[in-house]
Design a protein around this motif. Sequence first.
Motif, PDB file in Angstrom:
ATOM      1  N   GLU A 173       0.827  -1.201   0.000  1.00  0.00           N
ATOM      2  CA  GLU A 173       0.000   0.000   0.000  1.00  0.00           C
ATOM      3  C   GLU A 173       0.869   1.263   0.000  1.00  0.00           C
ATOM      4  OE1 GLU A 173      -2.626  -0.028   3.344  1.00  0.00           O
ATOM      5  OE2 GLU A 173      -4.088   1.255   2.340  1.00  0.00           O
ATOM      6  N   GLN A 174       1.906   1.261   0.848  1.00  0.00           N
ATOM      7  CA  GLN A 174       2.659   2.502   1.047  1.00  0.00           C
ATOM      8  C   GLN A 174       3.795   2.689   0.045  1.00  0.00           C
ATOM      9  OE1 GLN A 174       3.746   2.507   5.190  1.00  0.00           O
ATOM     10  NE2 GLN A 174       1.653   2.935   5.855  1.00  0.00           N
TER      11      GLN A 174
ATOM     12  N   PRO B 168       7.101  -2.180  -8.032  1.00  0.00           N
ATOM     13  CA  PRO B 168       7.797  -3.367  -7.535  1.00  0.00           C
ATOM     14  C   PRO B 168       8.683  -3.076  -6.319  1.00  0.00           C
ATOM     15  CG  PRO B 168       9.040  -2.431  -9.363  1.00  0.00           C
ATOM     16  CD  PRO B 168       7.863  -1.524  -9.134  1.00  0.00           C
ATOM     17  N   GLU B 169       8.730  -1.797  -5.914  1.00  0.00           N
ATOM     18  CA  GLU B 169       9.722  -1.387  -4.901  1.00  0.00           C
ATOM     19  C   GLU B 169       9.540  -2.078  -3.555  1.00  0.00           C
ATOM     20  OE1 GLU B 169      12.425   0.309  -5.451  1.00  0.00           O
ATOM     21  OE2 GLU B 169      11.802   0.454  -7.549  1.00  0.00           O
ATOM     22  N   CYS B 170       8.301  -2.519  -3.236  1.00  0.00           N
ATOM     23  CA  CYS B 170       8.032  -3.064  -1.894  1.00  0.00           C
ATOM     24  C   CYS B 170       8.613  -4.473  -1.711  1.00  0.00           C
ATOM     25  CB  CYS B 170       6.527  -3.088  -1.629  1.00  0.00           C
ATOM     26  SG  CYS B 170       5.624  -4.188  -2.718  1.00  0.00           S
ATOM     27  N   LEU B 171       9.091  -5.100  -2.787  1.00  0.00           N
ATOM     28  CA  LEU B 171       9.560  -6.490  -2.658  1.00  0.00           C
ATOM     29  C   LEU B 171      10.824  -6.576  -1.797  1.00  0.00           C
ATOM     30  CD1 LEU B 171       9.098  -9.452  -3.637  1.00  0.00           C
ATOM     31  CD2 LEU B 171      10.812  -8.981  -5.397  1.00  0.00           C
TER      32      LEU B 171
ATOM     33  N   SER C 293      14.645 -11.108  -4.043  1.00  0.00           N
ATOM     34  CA  SER C 293      14.977  -9.710  -4.336  1.00  0.00           C
ATOM     35  C   SER C 293      16.454  -9.423  -4.018  1.00  0.00           C
ATOM     36  CB  SER C 293      14.020  -8.799  -3.570  1.00  0.00           C
ATOM     37  OG  SER C 293      14.671  -7.925  -2.738  1.00  0.00           O
ATOM     38  N   ARG C 294      17.044 -10.200  -3.068  1.00  0.00           N
ATOM     39  CA  ARG C 294      18.467 -10.001  -2.724  1.00  0.00           C
ATOM     40  C   ARG C 294      19.404 -10.829  -3.608  1.00  0.00           C
ATOM     41  NH1 ARG C 294      16.293 -10.296   2.611  1.00  0.00           N
ATOM     42  NH2 ARG C 294      16.718 -12.521   2.674  1.00  0.00           N
ATOM     43  N   GLY C 295      18.784 -11.755  -4.380  1.00  0.00           N
ATOM     44  CA  GLY C 295      19.615 -12.635  -5.208  1.00  0.00           C
ATOM     45  C   GLY C 295      20.339 -13.673  -4.384  1.00  0.00           C
ATOM     46  N   ASP C 296      19.738 -14.086  -3.286  1.00  0.00           N
ATOM     47  CA  ASP C 296      20.373 -14.987  -2.329  1.00  0.00           C
ATOM     48  C   ASP C 296      20.197 -16.456  -2.752  1.00  0.00           C
ATOM     49  OD1 ASP C 296      21.742 -15.406  -0.056  1.00  0.00           O
ATOM     50  OD2 ASP C 296      20.380 -14.207   1.206  1.00  0.00           O
TER      51      ASP C 296
ATOM     52  N   ALA D 284      11.257  -8.735  -9.058  1.00  0.00           N
ATOM     53  CA  ALA D 284      12.657  -8.351  -8.818  1.00  0.00           C
ATOM     54  C   ALA D 284      13.274  -7.773 -10.100  1.00  0.00           C
ATOM     55  CB  ALA D 284      13.451  -9.555  -8.327  1.00  0.00           C
ATOM     56  N   ARG D 285      12.905  -8.358 -11.236  1.00  0.00           N
ATOM     57  CA  ARG D 285      13.428  -7.838 -12.521  1.00  0.00           C
ATOM     58  C   ARG D 285      12.939  -6.413 -12.743  1.00  0.00           C
ATOM     59  NH1 ARG D 285      13.040 -13.601 -15.334  1.00  0.00           N
ATOM     60  NH2 ARG D 285      15.241 -13.889 -15.857  1.00  0.00           N
TER      61      ARG D 285
END
Length: 303
Positions: A222-223, A227-230, A235-238, A271-272
């Motif tokens: 919501e905030q 895609p920024e909230c991921l 998302s870290r590529g771990d 993530a992409r």
Amino acid sequence: MAMDAEKLKLGFIGAGSLARSLSAALARKGFTVTAVASRSLASARIIETGITDCRAFASLQEAAGSCDLVFITTPDSAIAEVASKVEWRPGQMVVHTSGADSADLLKPAADMGAATGVFHPLQTLTGTGRSGNPFRGITITIEGAKPLLDVLCRIAERLEADPLELKPEARVLYHASAVIASNYLTALASLACRLWQEFGYRPERALQSLLPLMRGAVTNLEQTGLPECLTGPISRGDIATINRHLQALDETFPLHAGVYRSLGLATLDIARQKECLLPGRAGEIEHILTDKENHHANNHAEK
Ligand SMILES: NC(=O)c1ccc[n+]([C@@H]2O[C@H](COP(=O)([O-])OP(=O)(O)OC[C@H]3O[C@@H](n4cnc5c(N)ncnc54)[C@H](OP(=O)(O)O)[C@@H]3O)[C@@H](O)[C@H]2O)c1
């Protein structure tokens, strides 16, 4: 001339969860809810009891006949049958509240000259909790020709909801989207809780701990928005963590492993879009997530 929605006599056929929530909210907003009928008179009486001047009828025909606008709020499977059982007046308005079906379901009523439409609140409603307004801020998708469309729009607005016109052909994908966003969230919570049993905690305890995490994810959606909230290992590529998850799930939880892979690919898409991965890392993650699926597919093909 525009029709005055507040002056219409409103009625319900089908006195379940949605009808209880909607009739109570409409009455609180000053609409005239005059009639209700259901499969059983006992259910209709529950609505009658809560709304001044609303009458429960044993006959669907009598209830419908006494109203200008009728909401058919039976289960989806009974809507067409109800529409064909009642004798509608030309010009009378009748809508159903199903998310998956267009107004075509009300063809028997349209054939008799009624104006038909859809009024679908995009929310899960239990019919309990008669105070408050469960429609505030939600989307209500509407369908129909004018002047019915304007009436439905006005009703949605008075409920403090956001009316959105939807074409009949959009209904199926729209409803699939609602199922993914709502029911599948429930299913995901259930899958996540199941894993806690493996390390000794009951599902209720697991849910208690997972709910704040789930709420946090929704708040971030919501905030911060897509895609920024991921966040998280994709998302870290771990890669090492993703591999360990898959190894553990593959051994004991094939259903979980399948869901982890499918939703992992959906997560990788986000993530992409976020452009947060090192060069080449997205391809590696995709390979890990699809590798086992291909392996399974080959196994099935050999059987
Ligand atoms: N609940 C939600 O969250 C929600 C949200 C959006 C849209 N909707 C839509 O709203 C509609 C109703 O859903 P609901 O959740 O309120 O269902 P529900 O709680 O099962 O209630 C359905 C009601 O219809 C009555 N009924 C069943 N067959 C009937 C028939 N042949 N003639 C007359 N009445 C009949 C039932 O009878 P008795 O009680 O009299 O036995 C019950 O009161 C569905 O189209 C659904 O897709 C629901």
